[in-house]
Design a protein around this motif. Structure first.
Motif, PDB file in Angstrom:
ATOM      1  N   ALA A  84     -18.639  -2.819   6.286  1.00 28.94           N
ATOM      2  CA  ALA A  84     -20.181  -2.420   5.798  1.00 28.94           C
ATOM      3  C   ALA A  84     -20.981  -3.674   5.314  1.00 28.94           C
ATOM      4  CB  ALA A  84     -20.086  -1.369   4.753  1.00 28.94           C
ATOM      5  N   TRP A  85     -20.272  -4.196   4.280  1.00 21.18           N
ATOM      6  CA  TRP A  85     -21.030  -5.514   3.546  1.00 21.18           C
ATOM      7  C   TRP A  85     -21.228  -6.534   4.715  1.00 21.18           C
ATOM      8  CZ3 TRP A  85     -23.912  -5.664  -0.351  1.00 21.18           C
ATOM      9  CH2 TRP A  85     -23.561  -5.005  -1.494  1.00 21.18           C
ATOM     10  N   ILE A  86     -20.464  -6.992   5.546  1.00 21.87           N
ATOM     11  CA  ILE A  86     -20.541  -7.903   6.631  1.00 21.87           C
ATOM     12  C   ILE A  86     -22.022  -7.696   7.519  1.00 21.87           C
ATOM     13  CG2 ILE A  86     -20.036  -8.875   8.817  1.00 21.87           C
ATOM     14  CD1 ILE A  86     -17.090  -8.739   7.616  1.00 21.87           C
ATOM     15  N   ALA A  91     -27.917  -7.757   8.716  1.00 20.25           N
ATOM     16  CA  ALA A  91     -29.140  -7.385   8.567  1.00 20.25           C
ATOM     17  C   ALA A  91     -30.089  -8.142   7.861  1.00 20.25           C
ATOM     18  CB  ALA A  91     -28.982  -5.731   7.906  1.00 20.25           C
ATOM     19  N   ALA A  92     -29.788  -8.492   6.693  1.00 22.85           N
ATOM     20  CA  ALA A  92     -30.598  -9.815   5.921  1.00 22.85           C
ATOM     21  C   ALA A  92     -30.896 -10.832   6.636  1.00 22.85           C
ATOM     22  CB  ALA A  92     -29.809  -9.761   4.654  1.00 22.85           C
ATOM     23  N   ALA A  93     -29.748 -11.334   7.561  1.00 30.77           N
ATOM     24  CA  ALA A  93     -29.748 -12.553   8.446  1.00 30.77           C
ATOM     25  C   ALA A  93     -31.003 -12.359   9.265  1.00 30.77           C
ATOM     26  CB  ALA A  93     -28.474 -12.964   8.976  1.00 30.77           C
ATOM     27  N   VAL A 116     -20.430 -11.270  12.339  1.00 33.32           N
ATOM     28  CA  VAL A 116     -20.442 -10.038  12.977  1.00 33.32           C
ATOM     29  C   VAL A 116     -19.260  -9.831  13.627  1.00 33.32           C
ATOM     30  CG1 VAL A 116     -21.633  -8.255  14.220  1.00 33.32           C
ATOM     31  CG2 VAL A 116     -22.929  -9.708  12.698  1.00 33.32           C
ATOM     32  N   GLU A 117     -18.922 -10.856  14.452  1.00 30.93           N
ATOM     33  CA  GLU A 117     -17.744 -10.826  15.408  1.00 30.93           C
ATOM     34  C   GLU A 117     -16.269 -10.165  14.695  1.00 30.93           C
ATOM     35  OE1 GLU A 117     -15.523 -13.665  18.551  1.00 30.93           O
ATOM     36  OE2 GLU A 117     -17.662 -14.056  17.960  1.00 30.93           O
ATOM     37  N   THR A 118     -16.490 -10.611  13.525  1.00 30.33           N
ATOM     38  CA  THR A 118     -15.034 -10.167  12.564  1.00 30.33           C
ATOM     39  C   THR A 118     -14.849  -8.785  12.531  1.00 30.33           C
ATOM     40  OG1 THR A 118     -16.072 -10.291  10.335  1.00 30.33           O
ATOM     41  CG2 THR A 118     -15.322 -12.227  11.338  1.00 30.33           C
ATOM     42  N   THR A 119     -16.302  -7.963  12.666  1.00 27.04           N
ATOM     43  CA  THR A 119     -16.215  -6.634  12.603  1.00 27.04           C
ATOM     44  C   THR A 119     -15.649  -5.907  13.367  1.00 27.04           C
ATOM     45  OG1 THR A 119     -18.560  -6.088  13.338  1.00 27.04           O
ATOM     46  CG2 THR A 119     -18.303  -6.476  11.130  1.00 27.04           C
ATOM     47  N   GLY A 183     -23.604   0.215   9.059  1.00 27.19           N
ATOM     48  CA  GLY A 183     -23.129  -0.367   7.537  1.00 27.19           C
ATOM     49  C   GLY A 183     -22.920   0.999   6.802  1.00 27.19           C
ATOM     50  N   LEU A 184     -23.576   1.749   6.558  1.00 26.95           N
ATOM     51  CA  LEU A 184     -23.646   3.238   6.007  1.00 26.95           C
ATOM     52  C   LEU A 184     -22.562   3.755   6.762  1.00 26.95           C
ATOM     53  CD1 LEU A 184     -27.351   3.702   5.270  1.00 26.95           C
ATOM     54  CD2 LEU A 184     -25.626   3.035   3.503  1.00 26.95           C
TER      55      LEU A 184
END
Length: 200
Positions: A84-86, A91-93, A116-119, A183-184
């Motif tokens: 979620a934090w990633i 989103a901020a990026a 994001v790829e790590t997700t 994320g939510l």
């Protein structure tokens, strides 16, 4: 603790299944929308094609490096919360290419978005934690039927947006909202994940 063992029929009726599929599809669409349009996006912001290609190469390398680093760390952390934090950071990026057009701003965007790829592997690890190993392949197969469409639709929508308005800005603002939504969804799996794994 005894290992989790959830059958396919049980999985399909659970919030954990759909709470994993929906954000995976959203994340897939967002990731591929940017990946496919990466060089046109950078050229739209004023970079040369050579500069955009350099950042694309860095993007690919950073995706691999962060996947190894965060994947190793994730075995010691709360995976839904980390995922979620990633996505919140992603989103901020999006604000960087919206408001910035310098090579530095776009380079920072590349660094943050590469995470994001790590997700992708994190999401599959969460599925294993939630449903166990015995029926993992079948459950993952059913999930793929749904979430794969994000990767098909995302780039097409991104192209349609640019063709309509000659700018990627509406896409970037939209991605802020959908990354937060994804994320939510992952954050909502936190309680179920803790129950399944017995971890905090």
């Amino acid at each position: 603790r005894s290992e989790v063992d959830v059958r396919v029929a049980e999985a399909l009726r659970s919030f954990a299944f759909w709470g994993s599929v929906v954000p995976a599809g959203i994340r897939n669409g967002c990731y591929h929308a940017i990946s496919v349009h990466f060089i046109p996006l950078m050229v739209w912001k004023g970079l040369s094609q050579a500069e955009a290609a350099f950042l694309l190469g860095a993007y690919a390398f950073l995706g691999m490096a962060t996947t190894l680093l965060i994947g190793w760390s994730a075995d010691r952390m709360n995976k839904p919360r980390l995922t979620a934090w990633i996505l919140f950071v992603a989103a901020a990026a999006m604000l960087l290419p919206i408001f910035g057009n310098s090579f530095l701003a776009l380079g920072l965007f590349t660094i943050f978005f590469a995470a994001v790829e790590t997700t992708f592997p994190l999401g599959w690890a969460i599925v294993g934690d939630l449903f166990g190993r015995k029926h993992y392949a079948k459950i993952r197969g059913y999930m793929t039927l749904f979430y794969t469409w994000g990767g098909v639709i995302g780039p097409v929508l991104a192209g349609a947006i640019f063709d309509r308005w000659a700018t990627y800005e509406p896409l970037l603002w939209s991605l802020i909202g959908v990354f937060i939504l994804a994320g939510l969804f992952f954050a909502s799996l936190n309680r179920t994940w803790k129950k399944a794994t017995g971890r905090m």
